[in-house]
Design an enzyme around this catalytic site. Structure first.
Site, PDB file in Angstrom:
ATOM      1  N   GLY A 266      48.247  40.755  34.246  1.00 19.09           N
ATOM      2  CA  GLY A 266      47.500  41.884  34.779  1.00 19.09           C
ATOM      3  C   GLY A 266      46.619  41.514  35.955  1.00 19.09           C
ATOM      4  N   HIS A 267      46.012  42.544  36.545  1.00 13.12           N
ATOM      5  CA  HIS A 267      45.228  42.323  37.762  1.00 13.12           C
ATOM      6  C   HIS A 267      43.949  41.530  37.485  1.00 13.12           C
ATOM      7  CE1 HIS A 267      43.011  46.473  37.252  1.00 13.12           C
ATOM      8  NE2 HIS A 267      42.931  45.725  36.177  1.00 13.12           N
TER       9      HIS A 267
END
Length: 378
Positions: A266-267
């Site tokens: 994920g970011h």
């Protein structure tokens, strides 16, 4: 494994060991009448290697296969060679290469053969590829059919971009990197040297960032993902794995990180040097992992977590809180016949009540005259 080199290109055994970068492993060839004339054209298992191939023994339990091995040479530990000689006084047909780390030496040899395989592949820019006029391709770069290289992107010397890849604007790829077919890099992605990106890898897609929008019931407002993705040197990323770009800061994978197939990063995550993850791991945004972590397949990580260095997570484990101490952690409920599993699950659902009863019994045993008061239990 098939023979990988034509006989006229096969190196002598000693030359191969030196070329494969065996410095520090202490490899030595035992005295053998044919050792000086052996030419090694490939690498194979103990069961399948032929007289032009080299093999290896890394698991002592497979030592029984040595007697029937037909390889030209076998890499093994000195103690395994001594044990073999004790049981087989007659010299084998293969030359023994003594090495403290046979499996690592095998890996280095496999890399050597793979480099020669890549060197024989087509070079240059395929006529169907689209390369921006201001993209910079250093010496020896290969661009495959239907690949797209967008504006202001730089690709390092000796790198290969496979068929159908799309490299967005303002990307950088380090030297001697290998992108297999249909890899996609969104804008501004940085990849270090000697990377291997397998088919379907996507780097730099938007992170899953949305803010509740009370102006419309249940609506969400998109948060533009303005960060990037930075990948260190010697990173390998498996097929169909995705690494999202950061919301403001970059998502970062350190040097030597190894990701298997179908992993989601994920970011704003930061993955430390030499951390390795098996297939289907999911890592929610803003998770920070230390160096040399080992993550088993299908493990799951909640967002905004921190893992220290040298943390090992067993496959299928759900991690929902920080782990700062090195060690192995497991949170998997063992598989069972379905009816048994249902009974066990029902018991687990009653653990809170069972705890209250046990504590009440303990207090009663300690003070028989005092009445029980379950209201104090928590």
């Amino acid at each position: 494994m098939p023979v990988l080199l034509a006989p006229q290109r096969a190196p002598a055994l000693s030359q191969l060991l030196q070329a494969a970068d065996s410095v520090g492993l202490g490899c030595s060839i035992t005295e053998s009448a044919q050792a000086d004339t052996l030419r090694i054209a490939g690498i194979g298992s103990l069961n399948t290697a032929g007289p032009a191939e080299i093999s290896f023994l890394s698991n002592p339990r497979l030592q029984s296969q040595l007697a029937q091995c037909q390889a030209a040479a076998v890499i093994l530990r000195p103690q395994d060679w001594t044990a073999f000689q004790a049981q087989h006084p007659e010299p084998p047909v293969w030359a023994a290469v003594l090495c403290s780390q046979p499996y690592l030496m095998y890996a280095l040899l496999a890399q050597w053969f793979d480099r020669h395989r890549l060197a024989d592949l087509p070079q240059g820019i395929h006529p169907s590829a689209v390369v921006a006029d201001d993209a910079v391709l250093e010496a020896g770069v290969h661009i495959g059919p239907l690949a797209v290289i967008e504006s202001r992107t730089r690709i390092g010397a000796g790198s290969r971009v496979g068929a159908g890849c799309v490299i967005g604007p303002d990307c950088t790829i380090g030297r001697d990197s290998l992108l297999h077919a249909h890899v996609t890099l969104y804008h501004g992605v940085q990849v270090g040297a000697r990377a291997i990106l397998h088919a379907g890898v996507v780097l730099g897609a938007d992170g899953f960032g949305f803010a509740p929008d009370p102006r419309t019931s249940g609506a969400w407002a998109k948060i533009a993902q303005l960060g990037g993705v930075r990948i260190g040197d010697d990173v390998e990323i498996g097929a169909n794995t995705t690494v999202d770009r950061g919301a403001v800061e970059d998502t970062v994978l350190g040097n030597g990180v190894k990701l298997d197939n179908q992993i989601m990063i994920g970011h704003n995550c930061r993955i430390g040097d030499h951390t390795a993850m098996a297939a289907c791991v999911g890592v929610a945004g803003s998770t920070v992992m230390g160096q040399r972590c080992v993550i088993g397949g299908a493990a799951m990580f909640g967002g905004h977590l921190t893992l220290g260095d040298d943390v090992h997570i067993s496959g299928g484990t759900a991690v929902t809180s920080d782990i700062l101490k090195a060690g192995r952690y497991t949170g998997v409920f063992p598989v069972a016949e379905h009816g048994t599993w249902q009974h066990n699950a029902a018991v687990i659902g009653q653990l809170a009540q069972l705890r209250k009863r046990v504590r009440a019994t303990e207090r009663q045993a300690a003070s028989p005259a005092e009445p029980m008061n379950n209201k104090q239990d928590t």
